[in-house]
Write a protein that holds these residues in place. Structure first.
Motif, PDB file in Angstrom:
ATOM      1  N   ILE A 112     -34.799 -38.970   9.921  1.00  0.00           N
ATOM      2  CA  ILE A 112     -34.389 -38.905  11.327  1.00  0.00           C
ATOM      3  C   ILE A 112     -35.147 -40.014  12.032  1.00  0.00           C
ATOM      4  N   CYS A 122     -31.918 -40.501  19.279  1.00  0.00           N
ATOM      5  CA  CYS A 122     -32.300 -39.894  18.020  1.00  0.00           C
ATOM      6  C   CYS A 122     -31.080 -39.811  17.115  1.00  0.00           C
ATOM      7  N   TYR A 124     -29.690 -39.594  12.634  1.00  0.00           N
ATOM      8  CA  TYR A 124     -30.036 -39.288  11.251  1.00  0.00           C
ATOM      9  C   TYR A 124     -29.468 -40.359  10.342  1.00  0.00           C
ATOM     10  N   VAL A 228     -33.830 -33.387  18.319  1.00  0.00           N
ATOM     11  CA  VAL A 228     -34.186 -33.213  16.913  1.00  0.00           C
ATOM     12  C   VAL A 228     -33.516 -31.977  16.317  1.00  0.00           C
ATOM     13  N   ARG A 234     -33.952 -31.511   9.648  1.00  0.00           N
ATOM     14  CA  ARG A 234     -35.157 -31.925  10.376  1.00  0.00           C
ATOM     15  C   ARG A 234     -36.454 -31.512   9.683  1.00  0.00           C
ATOM     16  N   ILE A 239     -39.576 -37.980  10.282  1.00  0.00           N
ATOM     17  CA  ILE A 239     -39.024 -38.397  11.573  1.00  0.00           C
ATOM     18  C   ILE A 239     -39.786 -39.648  11.993  1.00  0.00           C
TER      19      ILE A 239
END
Length: 286
Positions: A112, A122, A124, A228, A234, A239
């Motif tokens: 992520i 944000c 992925y 997130v 997650r 991240i």
């Protein structure tokens, strides 16, 4: 000559490589965010940069990664301007999340990837493709935990006298807080998001203060709760982050994310160096 560009809302970093992959020059312009700038302003920011103007005909490829380039309409808008300026070049325009991905992940690595700078985002990355769970609506409605998000909070708390008195005097000394000046920047001048982000520096500089510490942690938690949590993986992947807010507050980023059972990986202030390495490794890949 190849030009590789990472453009945030505030500033854009440019690196020029020759045909052998050697760096010819690096330069910087103001940010070229097509969401908030007119064609005339974008062109002015290009033409007033001496190095870009002198070498515009030499460019054969321009890889532009920028804030505000998340939709086809805005990518097409900016592409046309860049094509006019760099008339001999093949132009590729992508959103800034791709720059963050290429700078913080190895080939095939899943992660992520967040941006916490003037704005926030944000996504992925599954090692091959980018997935955006939510389309960002920009600084006025979203951009949680960004510089402009915190800037809005500080101005509001100052005006409603929520900000502690000990910080109010420092805030007044550091910024012009006349209401006419603030409203002019927000409603009449270009780049209101970048203007708001200048206030966000106050939080970084005073992050040990209880009031600032609380606001930062609230912003980070909101980023987790809104962004997130959109990704089921997650808890399975790192991240990573790019951006000045993430970089200068990385101790608090790691603390809040760990408290949520999340693993933070790389945190970079600017992705440009990693982006250059990516293009050197992959050649003229789109």
């Amino acid at each position: 000559m190849i030009l590789i560009v990472d453009s945030g809302a505030t500033k854009a970093d440019w690196t020029a490589l020759n045909e052998k992959g050697m760096k010819e020059f690096g330069t910087q312009t103001l940010g070229l965010n097509p969401e908030v700038l007119t064609e005339e302003i974008v062109m002015e920011r290009l033409t007033t940069n001496e190095q870009l103007n002198e070498n515009r005909k030499r460019a054969r490829h321009v890889y532009f990664y920028g804030a505000g380039c998340g939709t086809e309409r805005l990518r097409t808008f900016l592409h046309a301007i860049l094509q006019r300026f760099f008339s001999n070049a093949t132009i590729v325009v992508k959103e800034d999340t791709y720059a963050a991905v290429h700078a913080t992940t190895a080939d095939g690595e899943k992660a992520i990837v967040g941006i916490l700078g003037t704005g926030s985002n944000c996504s992925y990355w599954d090692g091959k493709e980018l997935y955006q769970a939510v389309d960002s609506l920009g600084y006025s409605l979203m951009d949680e935990c960004s510089g402009n998000f915190f800037g809005k909070r500080l101005i509001v708390d100052y005006y409603f006298k929520i900000m502690p008195e000990s910080l109010r005097s420092k805030f007044e000394h550091q910024y012009e807080l006349n209401s006419d000046v603030i409203k002019s920047h927000l409603y009449k001048l270009p780049n209101p998001n970048s203007y708001l982000a200048t206030f966000g520096r106050f939080l970084v500089e005073n992050k040990e203060d209880d009031y600032c510490n609380r606001i930062i942690k609230e912003g980070l938690q909101l980023f987790i709760n809104h962004w997130v949590v959109q990704y089921e993986v997650r808890n399975e992947v790192p991240i990573n982050f790019v951006g000045s807010i993430a970089f200068y507050l990385q101790d608090m980023v790691r603390e809040v994310f760990a408290a949520n059972g999340l693993k933070v990986g790389k945190i970079l202030r600017k992705p440009i160096d990693g982006l250059v390495e990516y293009h050197l490794h992959h050649g003229n890949r789109k």
